[in-house]
Design a protein around this motif. Structure first.
Motif, PDB file in Angstrom:
ATOM      1  N   MET A  88       0.829  -1.187   0.000  1.00 31.28           N
ATOM      2  CA  MET A  88       0.000   0.000   0.000  1.00 31.28           C
ATOM      3  C   MET A  88       0.873   1.250   0.000  1.00 31.28           C
ATOM      4  N   HIS A  89       2.153   1.071   0.192  1.00 32.52           N
ATOM      5  CA  HIS A  89       3.072   2.197   0.252  1.00 32.52           C
ATOM      6  C   HIS A  89       3.117   2.998  -1.051  1.00 32.52           C
ATOM      7  N   ASP A  90       2.705   2.399  -2.157  1.00 30.08           N
ATOM      8  CA  ASP A  90       2.748   3.102  -3.435  1.00 30.08           C
ATOM      9  C   ASP A  90       1.419   3.758  -3.805  1.00 30.08           C
TER      10      ASP A  90
ATOM     11  N   THR B  50      -1.632   6.620  -3.361  1.00 27.73           N
ATOM     12  CA  THR B  50      -1.858   7.973  -2.870  1.00 27.73           C
ATOM     13  C   THR B  50      -2.836   7.905  -1.702  1.00 27.73           C
TER      14      THR B  50
ATOM     15  N   ARG C   4      -5.969   5.257  -1.061  1.00 22.74           N
ATOM     16  CA  ARG C   4      -6.219   4.552   0.201  1.00 22.74           C
ATOM     17  C   ARG C   4      -7.630   4.825   0.686  1.00 22.74           C
TER      18      ARG C   4
ATOM     19  N   GLU D 228      -3.456  -5.774   2.481  1.00 25.61           N
ATOM     20  CA  GLU D 228      -2.826  -4.451   2.469  1.00 25.61           C
ATOM     21  C   GLU D 228      -3.460  -3.523   3.504  1.00 25.61           C
TER      22      GLU D 228
ATOM     23  N   ARG E   3      -1.557  -2.013   6.762  1.00 28.28           N
ATOM     24  CA  ARG E   3      -1.529  -0.563   7.007  1.00 28.28           C
ATOM     25  C   ARG E   3      -2.017  -0.253   8.421  1.00 28.28           C
TER      26      ARG E   3
ATOM     27  N   TRP F 173       0.674  -1.076  10.877  1.00 33.17           N
ATOM     28  CA  TRP F 173       1.737  -0.081  10.796  1.00 33.17           C
ATOM     29  C   TRP F 173       1.320   1.195  11.519  1.00 33.17           C
ATOM     30  N   GLU F 174       0.074   1.655  11.263  1.00 37.85           N
ATOM     31  CA  GLU F 174      -0.414   2.865  11.923  1.00 37.85           C
ATOM     32  C   GLU F 174      -0.499   2.679  13.428  1.00 37.85           C
TER      33      GLU F 174
END
Length: 98
Positions: free
Chosen positions: A1-3, A5, A9, A77, A81, A84-85
């Motif tokens: 998901m890093h790629d 915008t 998302r 993904e 995310r 990570w958050e």
């Protein structure tokens, strides 16, 4: 998901949360969130990009309406995310003040 915008998302999250996620329903949710009208020229190319990345599947609800679903990869993904958050927000104390 890093790629993706931020807008992409947001689209992915909205589709994951809607019962019948078709283009106009996604648009309406994003219009409300962004507090402005999202034009079709911005929304639909981003939907197609998410389909192309394998995060969404696109099907037909009827002859004029496409319906979108989050793929297993898309779900993974989203979950990644959120993990990570959460490592950064775990200790954040958000309080509301009146």
């Amino acid at each position: 998901m890093h790629d993706l915008t931020g807008f992409q998302r947001d689209i992915l999250y909205v589709i994951a949360g809607l019962e019948e996620p078709h283009g106009l329903a996604v648009k309406a949710e994003l219009d409300d969130y962004y507090e402005q009208e999202i034009n079709h020229g911005r929304l639909y190319p981003n939907l197609d990009d998410l389909v192309g990345k394998g995060l969404l599947e696109k099907g037909e609800l009827d002859k004029r309406t496409n319906v979108y679903t989050v793929t297993q990869r898309g779900v993974r993904e989203i979950e990644a995310r959120r993990e990570w958050e959460s490592q950064y927000l775990e200790d954040v104390n958000v309080s509301t003040q009146s």
